[in-house]
Design a protein around this motif. Structure first.
Motif, short mmCIF file in Angstrom:
data_model
loop_
_atom_site.label_atom_id
_atom_site.label_comp_id
_atom_site.label_asym_id
_atom_site.label_seq_id
_atom_site.Cartn_x
_atom_site.Cartn_y
_atom_site.Cartn_z
N GLY A 51 21.22 1.99 23.66
CA GLY A 51 22.15 2.68 22.78
C GLY A 51 22.22 1.96 21.45
O GLY A 51 21.70 0.86 21.28
N GLU A 52 22.89 2.60 20.49
CA GLU A 52 23.03 2.00 19.16
C GLU A 52 23.87 0.74 19.22
O GLU A 52 24.64 0.51 20.15
CB GLU A 52 23.72 3.00 18.22
CG GLU A 52 22.89 4.20 17.85
CD GLU A 52 23.68 5.18 16.98
OE1 GLU A 52 23.76 4.93 15.76
OE2 GLU A 52 24.20 6.16 17.52
N SER A 53 23.75 -0.09 18.17
CA SER A 53 24.60 -1.27 18.05
C SER A 53 26.07 -0.85 18.00
O SER A 53 26.41 0.13 17.33
CB SER A 53 24.26 -2.05 16.78
OG SER A 53 22.93 -2.54 16.85
N CYS A 55 27.83 0.13 20.70
CA CYS A 55 28.19 1.16 21.69
C CYS A 55 28.82 0.57 22.95
O CYS A 55 29.27 1.33 23.81
CB CYS A 55 26.97 2.00 22.06
SG CYS A 55 25.76 1.13 23.08
N HIS A 216 18.57 -1.93 22.09
CA HIS A 216 18.70 -0.72 21.28
C HIS A 216 17.33 -0.07 21.07
O HIS A 216 17.23 1.01 20.50
CB HIS A 216 19.32 -1.06 19.92
CG HIS A 216 18.46 -1.98 19.09
ND1 HIS A 216 18.62 -3.34 19.09
CD2 HIS A 216 17.42 -1.72 18.26
CE1 HIS A 216 17.71 -3.89 18.28
NE2 HIS A 216 16.98 -2.93 17.77
N ASP A 217 16.28 -0.74 21.54
CA ASP A 217 14.91 -0.25 21.35
C ASP A 217 14.49 0.53 22.60
O ASP A 217 14.20 -0.04 23.65
CB ASP A 217 13.97 -1.44 21.14
CG ASP A 217 12.56 -1.02 20.75
OD1 ASP A 217 12.16 0.11 21.10
OD2 ASP A 217 11.86 -1.81 20.09
N TYR A 232 26.75 5.64 24.49
CA TYR A 232 27.20 5.98 23.13
C TYR A 232 28.72 5.84 23.09
O TYR A 232 29.43 6.40 23.93
CB TYR A 232 26.79 7.41 22.75
CG TYR A 232 27.22 7.78 21.34
CD1 TYR A 232 26.48 7.35 20.25
CD2 TYR A 232 28.35 8.55 21.11
CE1 TYR A 232 26.87 7.66 18.95
CE2 TYR A 232 28.75 8.86 19.82
CZ TYR A 232 28.00 8.42 18.74
OH TYR A 232 28.39 8.73 17.45
N TYR A 253 21.99 13.26 22.38
CA TYR A 253 21.90 11.89 21.86
C TYR A 253 20.61 11.21 22.34
O TYR A 253 19.94 10.52 21.56
CB TYR A 253 23.12 11.08 22.29
CG TYR A 253 23.08 9.65 21.79
CD1 TYR A 253 23.08 9.38 20.43
CD2 TYR A 253 23.02 8.57 22.67
CE1 TYR A 253 23.03 8.08 19.95
CE2 TYR A 253 22.98 7.28 22.22
CZ TYR A 253 22.98 7.04 20.86
OH TYR A 253 22.92 5.74 20.39
N LEU A 257 17.58 9.74 20.00
CA LEU A 257 17.00 8.40 20.10
C LEU A 257 15.48 8.48 20.17
O LEU A 257 14.77 7.70 19.52
CB LEU A 257 17.54 7.68 21.34
CG LEU A 257 18.98 7.18 21.30
CD1 LEU A 257 19.32 6.49 22.63
CD2 LEU A 257 19.21 6.21 20.16
N GLU A 277 28.02 8.55 10.57
CA GLU A 277 27.94 7.30 11.30
C GLU A 277 28.81 7.38 12.55
O GLU A 277 29.60 8.31 12.72
CB GLU A 277 28.42 6.14 10.41
CG GLU A 277 27.63 5.96 9.14
CD GLU A 277 26.23 5.47 9.39
OE1 GLU A 277 26.01 4.79 10.42
OE2 GLU A 277 25.33 5.78 8.59
N GLN A 278 28.67 6.37 13.42
CA GLN A 278 29.52 6.30 14.59
C GLN A 278 30.98 6.16 14.16
O GLN A 278 31.30 5.29 13.36
CB GLN A 278 29.17 5.08 15.45
CG GLN A 278 27.86 5.15 16.16
CD GLN A 278 27.68 3.97 17.09
OE1 GLN A 278 28.19 3.96 18.20
NE2 GLN A 278 26.96 2.96 16.64
#
Length: 323
Positions: A51-53, A55, A216-217, A232, A253, A257, A277-278
């Motif tokens: 997940g994104e930074s 999350c 996150h990768d 998320y 989502y 990604l 953005e989040q």
């Protein structure tokens, strides 16, 4: 299906928000970092959490090894709820639950030689005499691709990849059952990433340990994981076996990604671009966590939070429109 080594149930963690109102005695707001998280890890399995930074991945991982206290929920290790244990009761379990940090160098004593740093862990757990401890340290250094000469070096004398190898050695040296790997390769060159990942996979098979691999990768997660959970804003959006998830992603989502991943081996799919953005998710937040950025969101999505549910065997998704 194997035995569940670790099971996380309805985990929740909030942090107070400061300075969110101009009123002197305004009610305190809380940011939701982890919300109703549930998943399990089997013996000998690599579970990827992506997940994104921001999350909540690292918060969840740190809770498992006892570094974060959660507001509610359960973390069951061999049937024992870790959330209900005091620090004293948790201490014997630290031998079984270890962590590899993203910035390993900051977690090491800069004035200690590598051999002394690794031996200190054995001393704390009362494992072996001086000769046996030295032998154990040299053996684990060899397993992670370091040599005997590194025994006498200081951490700052190592390269980035060697520091991560040392962090893995520090986690493995007391023979844990589960290791939480928190972004262990994100700061490394691609070629070094591949070396570390291959080493981790070989050691995991050889020692029959379980891994919670946080990243996150999504390309790295695909390479190493048996099953994958997609997070998320503190919630689990989708969960499935690795090949099933990458062949048949259901949540918008997850598809976003994939569309953003630079990995040429990830199948591209047509997906609408994400806007904005989040947001900060507070207790006032209603509906699906992803509804503010989802191009397909309906009124139901904005009012009612979807539950993580099975859409097929082993494939779960939290989306009203998954079908």
């Amino acid at each position: 299906m194997g035995k569940h080594l670790l099971e996380v149930k309805n985990l929740k963690k909030t942090y107070p928000l400061r300075g969110t109102s101009n009123k002197l005695f305004a009610p305190k707001e809380h940011m939701i970092a982890v919300n109703d998280m549930s998943f399990y890890i089997e013996e000998g399995e690599i579970y990827g959490l992506v997940g994104e930074s921001g999350c909540g991945k690292s918060t969840t991982g740190r809770a498992i090894v006892g570094l974060n206290k959660m507001d509610s929920g359960e973390i069951l290790y061999n049937g024992k709820d870790l959330c209900k244990l005091s620090d004293r009761e948790f201490r014997p379990l630290r031998k079984d639950l270890q962590m590899v940090f993203q910035d390993t160098l900051s977690a090491l004593n800069p004035r200690g030689r590598i051999g002394d740093i690794l031996e200190e862990t054995l001393i704390i757990h009362g494992m072996g005499d001086a000769a046996k401890r030295r032998e154990t340290v040299l053996e684990i250094l060899q397993k992670v691709g370091l040599s005997e000469e590194h025994y006498f070096r200081y951490p700052h004398e190592l390269s980035g990849g060697q520091v991560q190898r040392l962090g893995i050695a520090g986690a493995l040296i007391i023979q844990p059952k589960l290791i939480v790997c928190d972004e262990p390769v994100s700061a490394l060159d691609v070629s070094i990433q591949a070396q570390i990942l291959n080493m981790l996979m070989d050691l995991q098979k050889e020692l029959r340990i379980s891994l919670l691999f946080i990243s996150h990768d999504i390309g790295v997660v695909r390479y190493i994981s048996d099953r994958v959970g997609v997070m998320y804003l503190g919630s689990m959006m989708e969960e499935a076996g690795t090949e099933e998830l990458f062949e048949n992603p259901l949540h918008p989502y997850t598809k976003a990604l994939f569309a953003a991943a630079p990995d040429p081996y990830i199948q591209r799919r047509e997906v609408a671009a994400l806007n904005g953005e989040q947001p900060v998710r507070t207790e006032k937040f209603a509906g699906c966590a992803f509804c503010t950025r989802c191009p397909y969101a309906t009124e139901k999505c904005r009012q009612e939070e979807p539950k993580l549910r099975d859409v097929k065997s082993g494939h779960k998704v939290a989306c009203h429109l998954a079908e």
